[in-house]
Design a protein around this motif. Sequence first.
Motif, short mmCIF file in Angstrom:
data_model
loop_
_atom_site.label_atom_id
_atom_site.label_comp_id
_atom_site.label_asym_id
_atom_site.label_seq_id
_atom_site.Cartn_x
_atom_site.Cartn_y
_atom_site.Cartn_z
N UNK A 266 0.94 -1.06 -0.42
CA UNK A 266 -0.14 -0.07 -0.19
C UNK A 266 1.40 0.96 0.11
N UNK A 267 2.17 1.61 1.10
CA UNK A 267 2.59 2.75 1.09
C UNK A 267 3.56 2.20 -0.56
N UNK A 268 4.28 1.57 -1.44
CA UNK A 268 4.74 2.36 -2.63
C UNK A 268 4.05 2.01 -4.02
N UNK A 269 2.21 1.27 -3.74
CA UNK A 269 2.26 0.90 -4.75
C UNK A 269 1.37 1.63 -5.61
N UNK A 270 1.40 2.74 -5.16
CA UNK A 270 -0.63 3.58 -5.41
C UNK A 270 0.28 5.04 -5.08
N UNK A 271 -0.33 5.78 -6.39
CA UNK A 271 -0.49 7.35 -6.02
C UNK A 271 -1.25 8.39 -6.01
N UNK A 272 -2.05 8.05 -5.83
CA UNK A 272 -3.78 8.95 -5.77
C UNK A 272 -4.28 8.08 -5.99
#
Length: 355
Positions: A266-272
């Motif tokens: 969750x912390x790495x694989x998405x942006x907005x």
Amino acid sequence: MAFLDIRRLRKSYGAAVALGGVDLSVEEGEFITLLGPSGSGKTTLLMSIAGFIKPDEGGIVLAGTDVTDLEPEDRNFGLVFQGYALFPHLSVRDNVAFPLKVRKWEKRAIAERVEAMLALVGLDQLAARKPRELSGGQQQRVALARALAYSPRLLLLDEPLSALDRSLRETMQRELKRLHRETGVTFIFVTHDQEEAYAMSDRIAVFQNGRIVQIGAPRDIYRNPASRFVAGFIGGNNLIRARFSPETGTLSLLGREIAAPQHFDVALHHRDGDVSAWIRSEDIAIGGAEAGFESFDVTVIDRAFIGTGERIAVRTGDDEELALVIPDGAADAVVVGAPLQCRVRPDLIGFLLPD
């Protein structure tokens, strides 16, 4: 220190950047492939190592010695081109002997070395022939024998197999692996062909816009591409866009909602909420739901027989286009324009860092 150290190498032609600060370390005896599309910088790097291109910045260090400013003839590197560059008026034997004569070897030593090299590449019975009397694969073997004759510290190969037909190319891939194993020479190989890189390399350096964007063992790069570019370029991957909902912990992809797999960070694989994902063609199966799989509906837009199976192109409910590769005969009920159900294991969906 590695056998070959390339440090922050830069080369520009006006506003065009051919090499944008390349770092690369190569171990002695390694077979490393520079892989990338045309214009990505791989051949510029190879020619810089060979000494035919002078970098604007950076250095090339071989076994602790800086060779950046050495002339090509002083580097003792072998070079094999796509076009072989054989002397048409010389016999096979004399083509192989040529670099030894230039280095002023004694006649007896030349004769012994030439015979040994022709035996190594399986051309000892064709020594008297001229290049025009040889097949493409045989000419390539002559070029390899000539480049290896003087025991170079590096063998640099610039797309040497691209002019050969598929079956001969596969034969020469095995031949190159054998020569690498038997000689122990460090090989640096340039290609834009992913399968070729997978088949021969200890490591692959993937180029994009004058930079190395990923380097690793073939299996590591295939299974864990580091970027959207790498995932798309190395072949066999479907690139898809998805949306992540922090409230529900679900991903919207393939036209449906699924629970985010355990390997989704969750912390790495998405942006907005935006997510880039990939699925290998061979990991998508046709058919309905099955334990451990997520199923989704598609529309078939094309199918093509590819010898070992069929390539099926489909479109998902969220307008993503996917390619499937399935065994021959398994697609008998697939009809272009008709709906189809597919399935995939969530643990086989890969996720990329945001662009």
